[in-house]
Scaffold this motif. Structure first.
Motif, PDB file in Angstrom:
ATOM      1  N   GLY A  39      40.137  53.199 -29.158  1.00 32.49           N
ATOM      2  CA  GLY A  39      40.595  53.834 -27.747  1.00 32.49           C
ATOM      3  C   GLY A  39      39.027  54.246 -27.144  1.00 32.49           C
ATOM      4  O   GLY A  39      38.683  54.194 -26.095  1.00 32.49           O
ATOM      5  N   MET A  40      38.219  54.901 -28.149  1.00 34.56           N
ATOM      6  CA  MET A  40      36.883  55.376 -27.851  1.00 34.56           C
ATOM      7  C   MET A  40      36.034  54.257 -27.296  1.00 34.56           C
ATOM      8  O   MET A  40      35.381  54.422 -26.262  1.00 34.56           O
ATOM      9  CB  MET A  40      36.248  55.964 -28.914  1.00 34.56           C
ATOM     10  N   SER A  41      36.092  53.005 -27.873  1.00 34.36           N
ATOM     11  CA  SER A  41      35.384  51.902 -27.826  1.00 34.36           C
ATOM     12  C   SER A  41      35.724  51.413 -26.194  1.00 34.36           C
ATOM     13  O   SER A  41      34.954  50.956 -25.399  1.00 34.36           O
ATOM     14  CB  SER A  41      35.709  50.659 -28.697  1.00 34.36           C
ATOM     15  N   ALA A  42      36.974  51.423 -26.045  1.00 35.22           N
ATOM     16  CA  ALA A  42      37.581  50.902 -24.812  1.00 35.22           C
ATOM     17  C   ALA A  42      37.361  51.761 -23.657  1.00 35.22           C
ATOM     18  O   ALA A  42      37.500  51.475 -22.276  1.00 35.22           O
ATOM     19  CB  ALA A  42      39.142  50.509 -24.809  1.00 35.22           C
ATOM     20  N   SER A  43      37.042  53.109 -23.836  1.00 32.95           N
ATOM     21  CA  SER A  43      36.778  53.863 -22.800  1.00 32.95           C
ATOM     22  C   SER A  43      35.677  53.876 -21.774  1.00 32.95           C
ATOM     23  O   SER A  43      35.562  54.184 -20.678  1.00 32.95           O
ATOM     24  CB  SER A  43      36.416  55.384 -23.307  1.00 32.95           C
ATOM     25  N   GLY A  44      34.728  53.034 -22.297  1.00 35.18           N
ATOM     26  CA  GLY A  44      33.692  52.628 -21.372  1.00 35.18           C
ATOM     27  C   GLY A  44      32.576  53.928 -21.630  1.00 35.18           C
ATOM     28  O   GLY A  44      31.307  53.592 -21.147  1.00 35.18           O
ATOM     29  N   HIS A  45      32.716  54.959 -22.285  1.00 33.73           N
ATOM     30  CA  HIS A  45      31.638  56.018 -22.239  1.00 33.73           C
ATOM     31  C   HIS A  45      30.849  55.449 -23.364  1.00 33.73           C
ATOM     32  O   HIS A  45      31.093  55.240 -24.743  1.00 33.73           O
ATOM     33  CB  HIS A  45      32.407  57.434 -22.623  1.00 33.73           C
ATOM     34  N   PRO A  46      29.496  55.444 -23.183  1.00 34.76           N
ATOM     35  CA  PRO A  46      28.591  54.933 -24.039  1.00 34.76           C
ATOM     36  C   PRO A  46      28.587  55.846 -25.310  1.00 34.76           C
ATOM     37  O   PRO A  46      28.431  55.068 -26.457  1.00 34.76           O
ATOM     38  CB  PRO A  46      27.098  54.962 -23.376  1.00 34.76           C
ATOM     39  N   LEU A  47      28.479  57.082 -25.036  1.00 37.51           N
ATOM     40  CA  LEU A  47      28.338  57.929 -26.554  1.00 37.51           C
ATOM     41  C   LEU A  47      29.806  57.802 -27.307  1.00 37.51           C
ATOM     42  O   LEU A  47      29.721  57.768 -28.443  1.00 37.51           O
ATOM     43  CB  LEU A  47      28.271  59.339 -26.262  1.00 37.51           C
ATOM     44  N   ALA A  48      30.804  57.558 -26.510  1.00 38.15           N
ATOM     45  CA  ALA A  48      32.155  57.398 -27.173  1.00 38.15           C
ATOM     46  C   ALA A  48      32.038  56.019 -28.130  1.00 38.15           C
ATOM     47  O   ALA A  48      32.574  56.057 -29.143  1.00 38.15           O
ATOM     48  CB  ALA A  48      33.443  57.235 -26.176  1.00 38.15           C
ATOM     49  N   ARG A  49      31.324  55.156 -27.391  1.00 42.40           N
ATOM     50  CA  ARG A  49      31.420  53.852 -28.038  1.00 42.40           C
ATOM     51  C   ARG A  49      30.673  53.883 -29.277  1.00 42.40           C
ATOM     52  O   ARG A  49      30.753  53.188 -30.202  1.00 42.40           O
ATOM     53  CB  ARG A  49      30.666  52.809 -26.969  1.00 42.40           C
ATOM     54  N   ARG A  50      29.483  54.749 -29.005  1.00 40.57           N
ATOM     55  CA  ARG A  50      28.631  54.937 -30.281  1.00 40.57           C
ATOM     56  C   ARG A  50      29.321  55.440 -31.380  1.00 40.57           C
ATOM     57  O   ARG A  50      29.253  55.114 -32.597  1.00 40.57           O
ATOM     58  CB  ARG A  50      27.433  55.788 -29.948  1.00 40.57           C
ATOM     59  N   ALA A  51      30.275  56.622 -30.953  1.00 39.07           N
ATOM     60  CA  ALA A  51      30.957  57.026 -32.036  1.00 39.07           C
ATOM     61  C   ALA A  51      31.917  56.190 -32.918  1.00 39.07           C
ATOM     62  O   ALA A  51      32.060  56.129 -33.961  1.00 39.07           O
ATOM     63  CB  ALA A  51      31.574  58.355 -31.606  1.00 39.07           C
ATOM     64  N   SER A  52      32.611  55.404 -32.009  1.00 39.38           N
ATOM     65  CA  SER A  52      33.642  54.445 -32.644  1.00 39.38           C
ATOM     66  C   SER A  52      32.624  53.512 -33.458  1.00 39.38           C
ATOM     67  O   SER A  52      33.468  53.077 -34.475  1.00 39.38           O
ATOM     68  CB  SER A  52      34.292  53.680 -31.144  1.00 39.38           C
ATOM     69  N   TRP A  53      31.920  52.874 -32.965  1.00 35.46           N
ATOM     70  CA  TRP A  53      31.070  52.057 -33.732  1.00 35.46           C
ATOM     71  C   TRP A  53      30.572  52.682 -35.263  1.00 35.46           C
ATOM     72  O   TRP A  53      30.596  51.982 -36.090  1.00 35.46           O
ATOM     73  CB  TRP A  53      29.481  51.658 -32.999  1.00 35.46           C
ATOM     74  N   ARG A  54      30.037  53.851 -35.090  1.00 35.97           N
ATOM     75  CA  ARG A  54      29.684  54.352 -36.436  1.00 35.97           C
ATOM     76  C   ARG A  54      31.089  54.771 -37.306  1.00 35.97           C
ATOM     77  O   ARG A  54      30.987  54.338 -38.578  1.00 35.97           O
ATOM     78  CB  ARG A  54      29.048  55.876 -36.188  1.00 35.97           C
TER      79      ARG A  54
END
Lengths: 383, 462
Positions: free
Chosen positions: A50-65
């Motif tokens: 969900g975080m990755s799909a949100s488009g929010h760059p910091l959320a994507r970073r958290a998802s990636w980590r």
């Protein structure tokens, strides 16, 4: 209506290789240790998607980590799950085996689902170097499938362990799918109201653990990340933890009010054990308060704060495991009392295990310590 | 009978154990031997400052972790899962007896896992000595887990003095322990070389690196072959007499024994004439053939190891149909249906007219209508026979085995199961139960094939 007692085999095993408290101790401790990483894949993978799909760059970073750490979490989570499962088979064989055999195909299905779910986690993380970039479709598909499989695995576990104490349902589940007295292994404990509430309550608890982990990671392992990320992940963790507490509270209330028998309610709410019940229910709120207070300072979390959150969340899981154990024993007590089984203590083997346990802790600690100490101090390949 | 029986049509549920176990051991042995391969070879590559080889070893370590930590570990849990479902009584016995052996093995798993992740995850970022140490810690921890699980699995074939003293140590250091440790260590070394050959042949082009890997892995493979031979001889010499007899008495085992000799010899010869004597032969096809022969030999060996235990799951302790040896006289006197928790509950629920209080009145079983007797005979079949026999189709199905048999002959077989075939358990019920089981078997026995000469009627004429 068949007497549930008539289906409990008390002939064998009829003794314990260690005192009952020892078995309970490792069962509870093992489950709490298992529950930490288990929560991350149970709720964390779908949240990460969900975080990755949100488009929010910091959320994507958290998802990636989170997803980059996930293979380790699955490896240790599965490994730590061996401990409670080993000790449940020592103390509770009489009820564990019948319950799982009645749902044999589904129980075996856990293994069948676990292998692709685990590979899916690796597949998702393969060559994912651009932390803030959107992931490709097939990687997202691998992650989503993994996340769904892990949620289904959680459902099957909840079935097995709720059926283990729901002896009253054994007879009808058996007769619905028997072939000349043998079971086809196709039963599920879906008529048990505690199944759904337990499963979803654990999902809520898993959300809180995922939130706690995001905060821990930001403060402990993510210190090299930009400050903006570390501030954001702390705030996000508070919000996520709040959602987790709400889900845990709602389904926990349903579980304890509608799922517990009068006997269990009497013991858990109206005896000295009420202290444990209240602590179990309120401890996530304590962690939320701690996390909120630390984040409200307006500074990124440091290693000490992160460690304190980790410890506090572990206590939440430990209290939960202890309460579950108590409720399990209360639910079984009418038909099966493993604590009354005689003990044939295996002194030498017990000593061997404890010695190996200490040795193992030392070796594992040494390996991690030496690795951390060496990082950044040595040029690659330098002798 | 102590637990509900899981009916898997045609296959039988214990065959699922064999299926999962074979899948697991093919990876689990690599998890041990591959650990030694990575430890030895990374030390060699560091010592010779061979960066190309180190780079290859890192790629191999990734493959190794993806296969062993995921598939190997989960199928290992899968065996545990499956034995609990398909063979709960012996599983309970093993867990009660060896819980601390298993718990100790778990400690070594944790060490293995940590060492493997650090060894691979920090490749090139650690001092050489520490990196090598991590590799060796992994290898020895993996070998210790092999030793610990071998003590427990070898126990089933020959518990040795445990039968008298029930001591953990007697059971663990059973007569089969050392031979199997030696054979499995050899198997780990040999199988890991076959994995290495396959991996390098598929991922690397022909050249120095492939030749180097081929050459370096030939010696451990041949050492493995020698250890397998020595361990195998010890295994055979220390088998209980009944297990040795099974090899020559059961046609399928005899054929499999021949097959394993042939397959093992093929693998040894290919290793010797290929990687050892003629480096450069290693093509993907050659490596693939070697690997396939290797896993075929391994799978056959594992199947034989399981099959020779018949009629026991744990020699002289638990029969294949999950009955303790010491229970048999009581069951023959009081009844098999009566002795089982789930069989007794079934009869009480379906046929209350045969119950005398909480017990089954065996005499009344024969007063039931014939169709009910057949139904109860089927219950007996499920709990007494289905561990090893499917019904009309599938694994060792009874219907075809009894083709053309008369009722008298079937009943005689039931009542004297272990006399006709020493690798079957004795009949564990009353004469009344033998009769109702016979009634059921009669319904599934296939007729004698038509058209065979001389006809039965001709033979029976004076």
């Amino acid at each position: 209506m068949m007497d549930p007692q008539s289906l409990v085999n008390t002939q064998y095993p009829n003794q314990l290789p260690a005192p009952f408290w020892f078995i309970e101790f490792f069962k509870v401790l093992g489950f709490a240790l298992h529950a930490f990483p288990m929560s991350l894949w149970y709720a964390g993978i779908l949240l990460a998607m969900g975080m990755s799909a949100s488009g929010h760059p910091l959320a994507r970073r958290a998802s990636w980590r989170l997803m980059r750490q996930m293979p380790l979490m699955v490896a240790y989570g599965v490994n730590l799950g061996i401990v409670p499962l080993l000790f449940v088979q020592v103390g509770y064989a009489a009820v564990f085996y019948p319950a799982t055999i009645l749902m044999a195909w589904f129980w075996l299905g856990i293994i069948v689902l676990l292998i692709p779910a685990y590979y899916g986690v690796y597949l998702y993380g393969a060559d994912q170097r651009q932390t803030d970039e959107p992931v490709s479709g097939w990687r997202m598909a691998a992650g989503v499938v993994s996340g769904i499989f892990f949620v289904v695995i959680g459902f099957l576990f909840a079935n097995g362990f709720s059926l283990m104490t729901n002896l009253g349902a054994w007879s009808s589940l058996w007769q619905q799918q028997e072939v000349a007295g043998a079971t086809l292994g196709l039963a599920l404990n879906t008529s048990d109201p505690t199944l759904w509430s337990r499963w979803l309550m654990m999902f809520g608890l898993a959300i809180t653990t995922t939130a706690a982990w995001l905060a821990i990671d930001g403060g402990l392992f993510g210190r090299g990340e930009p400050e903006a990320y570390r501030l954001w992940v702390g705030r996000f963790a508070v919000l996520l933890y709040l959602v987790g507490v709400a889900v845990f509270g709602a389904f926990g209330l349903w579980y304890s009010l509608a799922g517990w028998s009068v006997e269990v309610q009497t013991r858990m709410w109206y005896s000295g054990w009420v202290v444990l019940t209240v602590l179990t229910a309120l401890s996530p709120i304590g962690v939320l308060a701690l996390l909120g207070a630390l984040v409200l300072r307006g500074k990124p979390l440091g290693p000490w704060e992160a460690s304190a959150i980790g410890l506090a969340q572990f206590i939440v899981l430990l209290l939960n495991a202890a309460s579950r154990q108590l409720v399990q024993n209360l639910e079984l007590s009418a038909h099966f009392q493993p604590w009354q089984m005689p003990v044939a203590l295996q002194v030498g083997p017990l000593g061997m295990f404890l010695a190996a346990f200490v040795l193992g802790a030392v070796v594992v600690g040494w390996m991690i310590f030496q690795t951390v100490r060496s990082l950044g101090k040595v040029a690659p390949g330098e002798p | 009978m102590h637990f509900p029986w899981w009916y898997v049509p045609e296959l039988t549920s214990p065959m699922l154990i064999a299926l999962v176990a074979i899948l697991h051991v093919l990876v689990a042995h690599y998890a041990v031997g591959g650990g030694f391969f990575l430890a030895v070879e990374s030390s060699f590559a560091y010592r010779t400052k061979d960066q190309e080889y180190l780079d290859y070893l890192k790629r191999h370590a990734r493959f190794f972790i993806l296969l062993t930590v995921v598939f190997g570990a989960i199928t290992g849990v899968g065996i545990w899962w499956t034995i609990g479902l398909a063979s709960p009584l012996p599983t309970a016995l093993l867990i009660q007896t060896f819980v601390f052996g298993w718990a100790t093995e778990w400690v070594f798993f944790v060490i293995e896992l940590t060492a493997a992740f650090l060894f691979y995850g920090f490749w090139g970022k650690l001092p050489v000595r520490l990196h090598q140490t991590l590799g060796w810690i992994y290898a020895w921890a993996a070998w210790m887990s092999l030793v610990l699980i071998t003590g427990i699995t070898a126990f089933m074939l020959h518990p040795g003095r445990w039968l008298e003293d029930q001591s953990f140590w007697s059971g663990f250091f059973n007569p089969q322990f050392w031979p199997q440790v030696v054979a499995r260590t050899g198997g780990a070394l040999l199988l890991s070389s076959l994995y290495v050959y396959l991996h390098v042949a598929v991922t690397e082009g022909q050249g120095r690196l492939r030749d180097l890997v081929e050459n370096r892995s030939a010696r451990p493979a041949l050492l493995g072959a020698i250890l397998i031979t020595l361990g195998g001889l010890g295994w055979f010499a220390l088998l209980p007499e009944s297990a040795r007899a099974v090899m020559s008495s059961a046609a399928v085992i005899t054929v499999l024994m021949m097959l394993i000799f042939v397959l093992t010899a093929v693998v040894f010869v290919l290793l010797y004439v290929g990687p050892y004597r003629n480096p450069g032969w290693l093509s993907p096809g050659f490596a693939g053939a070697l690997f396939l022969f290797g896993i075929a030999a391994f799978s056959t060996g594992e199947y034989i190891r399981e099959a020779v235990r018949k009629p026991y799951i744990v020699y002289n302790k638990v029969f294949g149909n999950q009955i303790f040896v010491e229970q048999v006289p009581e069951l023959r006197q009081n009844g098999y249906l009566e002795g089982g928790v789930w069989t007794r509950a079934y009869v009480a629920a379906r046929y209350p007219q045969v119950m005398n209080g909480r017990s089954i009145d065996e005499k009344k079983l024969l007063e039931l209508p014939q169709s009910d007797q057949v139904k109860l005979g089927e219950v007996l079949f499920q709990y007494h026979c289905n561990d090893c026999h499917a019904t009309t189709r599938g694994y060792s199905a009874v219907g075809p085995l009894l083709r053309g048999w008369s009722r008298e002959r079937i009943q005689h077989l039931v009542e004297h199961l272990d006399e006709g075939h020493f690798f079957m358990p004795p009949w564990c019920g009353t004469p009344e139960e033998a009769e109702i089981l016979t009634s059921y078997l009669e319904t599934i026995a296939l007729p004698r094939p038509a058209g065979m000469l001389p006809a039965r009627a001709q033979l029976e004429r004076p």
